[in-house]
Design an enzyme around this catalytic site. Structure first.
Site, mmCIF file in Angstrom:
data_model
loop_
_atom_site.group_PDB
_atom_site.id
_atom_site.type_symbol
_atom_site.label_atom_id
_atom_site.label_comp_id
_atom_site.label_asym_id
_atom_site.label_seq_id
_atom_site.Cartn_x
_atom_site.Cartn_y
_atom_site.Cartn_z
ATOM 1 N N TYR A 126 0.836 -1.205 0.000
ATOM 2 C CA TYR A 126 0.000 0.000 0.000
ATOM 3 C C TYR A 126 0.869 1.253 0.000
ATOM 4 C CZ TYR A 126 -2.804 3.816 1.856
ATOM 5 O OH TYR A 126 -3.393 5.042 2.062
ATOM 6 N N LYS A 130 1.307 4.109 -2.994
ATOM 7 C CA LYS A 130 1.011 5.528 -2.786
ATOM 8 C C LYS A 130 2.235 6.396 -3.093
ATOM 9 C CE LYS A 130 -2.184 7.304 -1.413
ATOM 10 N NZ LYS A 130 -3.289 7.957 -2.199
#
Length: 309
Positions: A126, A130
């Site tokens: 994750y 990002k």
């Protein structure tokens, strides 16, 4: 001023829509699936262009931190390629982009609050997706504000604050991690900051401070301290309450590692935009008291209704 925000159901999107209705001269439109699907970059430009926005807010994202470990391709498609497509659309439309990012771009080993120039080192998929999204946004549109935030909560969707209220309603004790530190951040405060930044960009055509900023609630705590404050405020308003028992990260294993330190320094944002979030305790109280508003029958059930959204 018209802000087109990607996504329909996220905490920040919902907060922007609600707060925007109270601002004169501001219109917020939420653009999401099926018209705009970040996993299908070809949908992005047309879905945004039809609204003729003055600023685009890139808020939609893949946010399933643990699930991302098994869905790397999807996480990168949405958070990296998708975010880049939104920034490219903004550039083609000749408007700035405000992109939301996360504390998960850091590994959490720093002693003290992270500043924007600190080295990034995501611990999981994750955070890596990002960070790739930040890079894609910056490459696609020089007129970008990348806002890293952390520990976001609101009356909308799923978040830590609402989970604590729900668990307290069914248990006398809740075990909460005590060795991860950060800045609890109200989605309404994020929305207010976005409006402040958008107003500055709208009136200052020569704005030359584009780049990365940290945006979070003022003050710090750990997860168990955050939980205690939530439940103390709930008790004071007649809502559910439970005792909080401190545990270590190792006692609560997750598929994706979490940074032990998510504290973010917001000095740069405060200096450039003359805005600082309230103390996290005050913003937490506002959200708890709202969720515990009495129903027509006198019961405290509002938070249960919101938990289903």
């Amino acid at each position: 001023m018209r802000l087109a925000v990607t996504g329909r159901d996220g905490q920040v999107v919902a907060s922007l829509l609600e707060a925007g209705r109270r601002l004169e001269g501001v219109e917020v439109v939420a653009v999401g699936r099926p018209q705009l699907d970040l996993a299908q970059p070809g949908t992005v430009f047309d879905a945004l262009a039809v609204w003729k926005p003055d600023i685009i807010v890139s808020a939609a994202a893949y946010t399933a931190v643990d699930q991302a470990e098994a869905e790397r391709d999807l996480a990168f498609a949405v958070n990296a390629a998708g975010a880049g497509a939104v920034a490219e659309a903004a550039a083609r439309l000749g408007v700035p982009i405000i992109h939301l990012s996360t504390d998960y771009v850091f590994d959490g080993t720093k002693d003290g609050a992270y500043v924007e120039t600190d080295a990034t080192r995501p611990l999981g998929i994750y955070g890596a997706s990002k960070l790739a999204g930040e890079q894609a946004v910056a490459a696609a549109n020089p007129r970008h504000l990348i806002l890293r935030t952390s520990w976001v909560y609101s009356p909308f969707g799923k978040n830590f604050l609402k989970t604590m209220l729900e668990r307290a309603a069914g248990s006398g004790e809740i075990a909460v991690v005590a060795d991860q530190w950060g800045n609890p951040t109200s989605a309404f405060d994020v929305a207010t900051a976005i409006f402040s930044a958008a107003a500055r960009l709208g009136r200052d055509r020569d704005f030359d401070a584009y780049g990365i900023y940290h945006l979070a609630g003022t003050g710090e705590t750990n997860w168990s301290g955050f939980a205690r404050h939530i439940l103390e405020m709930s008790l004071a308003h007649g809502g559910p309450h439970a005792q909080v028992r401190d545990i270590a990260t190792g006692d609560y294993p997750t598929k994706a590692p979490r940074p032990a330190n998510s504290r973010l320094s917001t000095a740069k944002f405060s200096r450039v935009f003359a805005w600082q979030a309230p103390d996290w305790r005050l913003s937490t109280l506002e959200t708890v008291s709202r969720l515990l508003g009495k129903d027509a029958d006198g019961s405290f059930a509002t938070w249960r209704r919101h938990s289903d959204r």
